[in-house]
Design a protein around this motif. Structure first.
Motif, PDB file in Angstrom:
ATOM      1  N   ALA A  16       0.841  -1.211   0.000  1.00  8.31           N
ATOM      2  CA  ALA A  16       0.000   0.000   0.000  1.00  8.31           C
ATOM      3  C   ALA A  16       0.875   1.259   0.000  1.00  8.31           C
ATOM      4  O   ALA A  16       0.577   2.229  -0.702  1.00  8.31           O
ATOM      5  CB  ALA A  16      -0.928  -0.015   1.212  1.00  8.31           C
ATOM      6  N   VAL A  17       1.973   1.218   0.770  1.00  7.89           N
ATOM      7  CA  VAL A  17       2.882   2.371   0.809  1.00  7.89           C
ATOM      8  C   VAL A  17       3.506   2.593  -0.573  1.00  7.89           C
ATOM      9  O   VAL A  17       3.548   3.713  -1.094  1.00  7.89           O
ATOM     10  CB  VAL A  17       3.973   2.155   1.898  1.00  7.89           C
ATOM     11  N   VAL A  18       3.947   1.497  -1.172  1.00  8.03           N
ATOM     12  CA  VAL A  18       4.555   1.578  -2.515  1.00  8.03           C
ATOM     13  C   VAL A  18       3.546   2.164  -3.503  1.00  8.03           C
ATOM     14  O   VAL A  18       3.866   3.038  -4.309  1.00  8.03           O
ATOM     15  CB  VAL A  18       5.026   0.166  -2.965  1.00  8.03           C
ATOM     16  N   HIS A  19       2.320   1.701  -3.399  1.00  2.68           N
ATOM     17  CA  HIS A  19       1.257   2.154  -4.305  1.00  2.68           C
ATOM     18  C   HIS A  19       0.997   3.656  -4.146  1.00  2.68           C
ATOM     19  O   HIS A  19       0.949   4.401  -5.126  1.00  2.68           O
ATOM     20  CB  HIS A  19      -0.012   1.338  -4.014  1.00  2.68           C
ATOM     21  N   GLU A  20       0.863   4.092  -2.899  1.00  4.26           N
ATOM     22  CA  GLU A  20       0.562   5.509  -2.652  1.00  4.26           C
ATOM     23  C   GLU A  20       1.727   6.402  -3.094  1.00  4.26           C
ATOM     24  O   GLU A  20       1.514   7.465  -3.671  1.00  4.26           O
ATOM     25  CB  GLU A  20       0.248   5.744  -1.160  1.00  4.26           C
ATOM     26  N   LEU A  21       2.945   5.954  -2.829  1.00  3.33           N
ATOM     27  CA  LEU A  21       4.112   6.747  -3.246  1.00  3.33           C
ATOM     28  C   LEU A  21       4.167   6.818  -4.772  1.00  3.33           C
ATOM     29  O   LEU A  21       4.493   7.852  -5.352  1.00  3.33           O
ATOM     30  CB  LEU A  21       5.415   6.140  -2.693  1.00  3.33           C
ATOM     31  N   GLY A  22       3.841   5.703  -5.403  1.00  2.25           N
ATOM     32  CA  GLY A  22       3.810   5.653  -6.871  1.00  2.25           C
ATOM     33  C   GLY A  22       2.812   6.678  -7.423  1.00  2.25           C
ATOM     34  O   GLY A  22       3.098   7.373  -8.391  1.00  2.25           O
ATOM     35  N   LYS A  23       1.668   6.767  -6.767  1.00  2.00           N
ATOM     36  CA  LYS A  23       0.641   7.730  -7.216  1.00  2.00           C
ATOM     37  C   LYS A  23       1.129   9.174  -7.083  1.00  2.00           C
ATOM     38  O   LYS A  23       0.731  10.051  -7.841  1.00  2.00           O
ATOM     39  CB  LYS A  23      -0.644   7.545  -6.388  1.00  2.00           C
ATOM     40  N   MET A  24       2.031   9.394  -6.097  1.00  4.75           N
ATOM     41  CA  MET A  24       2.574  10.753  -5.900  1.00  4.75           C
ATOM     42  C   MET A  24       3.760  11.016  -6.834  1.00  4.75           C
ATOM     43  O   MET A  24       4.403  12.063  -6.745  1.00  4.75           O
ATOM     44  CB  MET A  24       3.036  10.922  -4.447  1.00  4.75           C
ATOM     45  N   GLY A  25       4.089  10.020  -7.682  1.00  5.17           N
ATOM     46  CA  GLY A  25       5.142  10.226  -8.686  1.00  5.17           C
ATOM     47  C   GLY A  25       6.526   9.756  -8.258  1.00  5.17           C
ATOM     48  O   GLY A  25       7.519  10.080  -8.910  1.00  5.17           O
ATOM     49  N   PHE A  26       6.617   8.978  -7.167  1.00  8.77           N
ATOM     50  CA  PHE A  26       7.932   8.520  -6.720  1.00  8.77           C
ATOM     51  C   PHE A  26       8.279   7.154  -7.295  1.00  8.77           C
ATOM     52  O   PHE A  26       7.395   6.333  -7.514  1.00  8.77           O
ATOM     53  CB  PHE A  26       7.951   8.408  -5.186  1.00  8.77           C
ATOM     54  N   ARG A  27       9.592   6.963  -7.481  1.00 17.19           N
ATOM     55  CA  ARG A  27      10.077   5.611  -7.781  1.00 17.19           C
ATOM     56  C   ARG A  27      10.491   5.006  -6.460  1.00 17.19           C
ATOM     57  O   ARG A  27      11.133   5.664  -5.635  1.00 17.19           O
ATOM     58  CB  ARG A  27      11.271   5.676  -8.725  1.00 17.19           C
ATOM     59  N   THR A  28      10.122   3.760  -6.254  1.00 18.25           N
ATOM     60  CA  THR A  28      10.375   3.175  -4.930  1.00 18.25           C
ATOM     61  C   THR A  28      11.224   1.922  -5.038  1.00 18.25           C
ATOM     62  O   THR A  28      11.287   1.269  -6.087  1.00 18.25           O
ATOM     63  CB  THR A  28       9.037   2.781  -4.262  1.00 18.25           C
ATOM     64  N   GLY A  40      12.426   2.910   0.040  1.00 22.29           N
ATOM     65  CA  GLY A  40      13.153   4.089  -0.430  1.00 22.29           C
ATOM     66  C   GLY A  40      12.326   4.739  -1.540  1.00 22.29           C
ATOM     67  O   GLY A  40      11.786   4.033  -2.401  1.00 22.29           O
ATOM     68  N   ALA A  41      12.212   6.062  -1.498  1.00 25.12           N
ATOM     69  CA  ALA A  41      11.417   6.760  -2.530  1.00 25.12           C
ATOM     70  C   ALA A  41      12.225   7.918  -3.090  1.00 25.12           C
ATOM     71  O   ALA A  41      12.766   8.726  -2.338  1.00 25.12           O
ATOM     72  CB  ALA A  41      10.120   7.276  -1.925  1.00 25.12           C
ATOM     73  N   ILE A  42      12.337   7.941  -4.417  1.00 29.40           N
ATOM     74  CA  ILE A  42      13.100   8.996  -5.088  1.00 29.40           C
ATOM     75  C   ILE A  42      12.171   9.690  -6.069  1.00 29.40           C
ATOM     76  O   ILE A  42      11.434   9.025  -6.801  1.00 29.40           O
ATOM     77  CB  ILE A  42      14.283   8.395  -5.892  1.00 29.40           C
ATOM     78  N   GLY A  43      12.234  10.992  -6.098  1.00 30.12           N
ATOM     79  CA  GLY A  43      11.428  11.721  -7.082  1.00 30.12           C
ATOM     80  C   GLY A  43      11.176  13.146  -6.629  1.00 30.12           C
ATOM     81  O   GLY A  43      11.677  13.588  -5.597  1.00 30.12           O
ATOM     82  N   ASP A  44      10.390  13.817  -7.425  1.00 30.22           N
ATOM     83  CA  ASP A  44      10.057  15.213  -7.167  1.00 30.22           C
ATOM     84  C   ASP A  44       9.047  15.283  -6.008  1.00 30.22           C
ATOM     85  O   ASP A  44       8.020  14.605  -6.036  1.00 30.22           O
ATOM     86  CB  ASP A  44       9.444  15.773  -8.474  1.00 30.22           C
ATOM     87  N   LYS A  45       9.357  16.131  -5.010  1.00 29.09           N
ATOM     88  CA  LYS A  45       8.535  16.142  -3.793  1.00 29.09           C
ATOM     89  C   LYS A  45       7.277  17.016  -3.891  1.00 29.09           C
ATOM     90  O   LYS A  45       6.521  17.109  -2.919  1.00 29.09           O
ATOM     91  CB  LYS A  45       9.395  16.670  -2.625  1.00 29.09           C
ATOM     92  N   THR A  46       7.031  17.629  -5.053  1.00 26.40           N
ATOM     93  CA  THR A  46       5.916  18.591  -5.137  1.00 26.40           C
ATOM     94  C   THR A  46       4.572  17.973  -4.731  1.00 26.40           C
ATOM     95  O   THR A  46       3.809  18.597  -3.998  1.00 26.40           O
ATOM     96  CB  THR A  46       5.768  19.161  -6.578  1.00 26.40           C
ATOM     97  N   GLY A  47       4.315  16.758  -5.199  1.00 25.89           N
ATOM     98  CA  GLY A  47       3.001  16.175  -4.909  1.00 25.89           C
ATOM     99  C   GLY A  47       2.992  15.329  -3.636  1.00 25.89           C
ATOM    100  O   GLY A  47       2.067  14.536  -3.426  1.00 25.89           O
ATOM    101  N   GLU A 228      18.605   4.714 -13.576  1.00 27.84           N
ATOM    102  CA  GLU A 228      17.956   4.158 -14.778  1.00 27.84           C
ATOM    103  C   GLU A 228      17.270   2.823 -14.467  1.00 27.84           C
ATOM    104  O   GLU A 228      16.782   2.152 -15.364  1.00 27.84           O
ATOM    105  CB  GLU A 228      18.986   3.926 -15.886  1.00 27.84           C
ATOM    106  N   GLY A 229      17.323   2.424 -13.196  1.00 30.86           N
ATOM    107  CA  GLY A 229      16.633   1.196 -12.808  1.00 30.86           C
ATOM    108  C   GLY A 229      17.532  -0.033 -12.785  1.00 30.86           C
ATOM    109  O   GLY A 229      17.061  -1.143 -12.571  1.00 30.86           O
ATOM    110  N   ASN A 230      18.831   0.166 -13.015  1.00 31.86           N
ATOM    111  CA  ASN A 230      19.757  -0.972 -12.984  1.00 31.86           C
ATOM    112  C   ASN A 230      20.547  -0.924 -11.676  1.00 31.86           C
ATOM    113  O   ASN A 230      21.361  -0.035 -11.454  1.00 31.86           O
ATOM    114  CB  ASN A 230      20.709  -0.899 -14.183  1.00 31.86           C
ATOM    115  N   ARG A 231      20.290  -1.898 -10.810  1.00 27.86           N
ATOM    116  CA  ARG A 231      20.926  -1.896  -9.490  1.00 27.86           C
ATOM    117  C   ARG A 231      22.114  -2.832  -9.418  1.00 27.86           C
ATOM    118  O   ARG A 231      22.717  -2.993  -8.362  1.00 27.86           O
ATOM    119  CB  ARG A 231      19.898  -2.278  -8.422  1.00 27.86           C
TER     120      ARG A 231
END
Ligand code: PEP
Ligand code: MN
Length: 352
Positions: A16-28, A40-47, A228-231
């Motif tokens: 649920a946390v991943v889902h909500e963060l995703g809706k706010m535009g974060f990559r988790t 972990g959540a990375i992205g623009d904090k505006t939303g 870029e999504g490669n860990r």
């Protein structure tokens, strides 16, 4: 930022946390620690609404990631990352991953002879340059795709994954077609378009530290790949341009190993060959690298160093490499018996 889940939180709560963060535009990215799960959540904090996340079931707190290299940092991902290459697990408890082979693939015969010797001695990954970054445009530049074909043949014959450098964005498709691990050379550490392009292949990447890069610059270069999504990134310390130019080619920064192990979850590889430029310094610095907490090594080996088309002075003869491997086995076994080399990485935040 990091969303810290309460101990014993249920997988649905994490989802649920991943889902909500995703809706706010974060990559988790979720990491499951022994005691807690972190998102972990990375992205623009505006939303972003902290209150909304804090109200979700199972959420304990939200912690900002202070480091500029967010995804690379241990803050964002406390457990060690394990990079899987075939059946090998680099970055796990088994520390003895040695990538060995010639600086350059010079001929089919030279590669096969070297591959057989390093395999016999216990190396787990075969290296060999196909596209060579040479200081002089008149020096041997590598056999290109012909070398990649020989490497692929050696992989089948000796059962070892192969690592080779990709120097130019143009060559990413051909090199990634053949190689199991893509190497980004020291000179290209900050070639950001190349970093993004290799990241998108999805293959494991070994990023070499630039000869005058700070640790922060090095980790930020790795951040390009993770962003870029490669860990699957290996960080390679290969020596810095130091004050000494006569007795060693570069100055191997051994202290960078525990620093990076503390700052980042990514596996660290030490390259004592380019790190010193002299064959007789390779074994001492290889051992020092392991003791300092490296997860693996890269070592150049050549059956006839005097005839090598590149880096002959730093190449080990197969017999010397074999003796080094025996010593490395003894060292890694001793470290494991003492509870693992983690104690030497400086990772525990407190002294004991
Ligand atoms: C190499 O590994 O062959 C090489 C050229 O290394 P570096 O980029 O560290 O100089
Ligand atoms: Mn070399």
């Amino acid at each position: 930022m990091i969303v810290v889940m309460k101990g014993g939180s249920a997988p649905e709560q994490v989802d649920a946390v991943v889902h909500e963060l995703g809706k706010m535009g974060f990559r988790t990215h979720v990491s499951h620690g022994v005691e807690r799960t972190l998102v972990g959540a990375i992205g623009d904090k505006t939303g972003f609404s902290a209150d909304h996340i804090l109200r979700l079931d199972g959420v304990l707190e939200i912690v900002p990631i202070r480091r500029p290299y967010k995804l690379v940092s241990r803050e964002a991902h406390p457990p060690d990352t394990i990079v899987r290459v075939g059946s090998l697990e680099i970055g796990g408890p088994d520390k003895l991953h040695v990538m060995a082979g010639p600086c350059s693939v010079e001929s089919r015969e030279q590669l096969m002879e070297t591959a057989e010797a390093v395999k016999q001695a216990g190396a787990t990954i075969l290296r060999g340059g196909a596209f060579k970054p040479r200081t002089s445009p008149y020096a041997f530049q590598g056999l290109g795709e012909e070398a990649l074909r020989y490497l692929a043949e050696a992989r089948e014959r000796f059962g070892m994954p192969i690592i080779t450098e990709v120097m130019d964005s143009e060559d990413v498709p051909v090199v990634s077609h053949y190689a199991d691990i893509l190497q980004i050379g020291a000179r290209n550490m900050q070639n950001f378009t190349l970093l993004r392009k290799v990241a998108r292949t999805g293959k494991p990447i070994m990023l070499k530290r630039g000869p005058s890069a700070t640790i922060e610059e090095f980790l930020l270069a790795a951040e390009y790949i993770l962003s870029e999504g490669n860990r699957d990134v290996l960080l390679c310390e290969r020596g810095l341009r130091g004050v000494e130019q006569t007795f060693m080619r570069n100055t191997l920064d051994i202290a960078a190993v525990p620093v990076i192990k503390r700052e980042s979850h990514l596996p660290v590889i030490v390259d004592p060959s380019h790190g010193t430029g002299k064959w007789y310094l390779v074994a001492p610095l290889a051992k020092a690298g392991m003791v300092a907490g490296a997860d693996g090594l890269m070592v150049e080996v050549h059956p006839r160093p005097a005839e090598a088309l590149s880096d002959g002075p730093q190449a080990l003869l197969p017999g010397t490499f074999d003796r080094l491997m025996a010593e490395l086995r003894a060292i890694t076994q001793a470290l494991a018996a003492a509870g693992g080399s983690d104690a030497l990485t400086g990772r525990p935040a407190v002294q004991a």
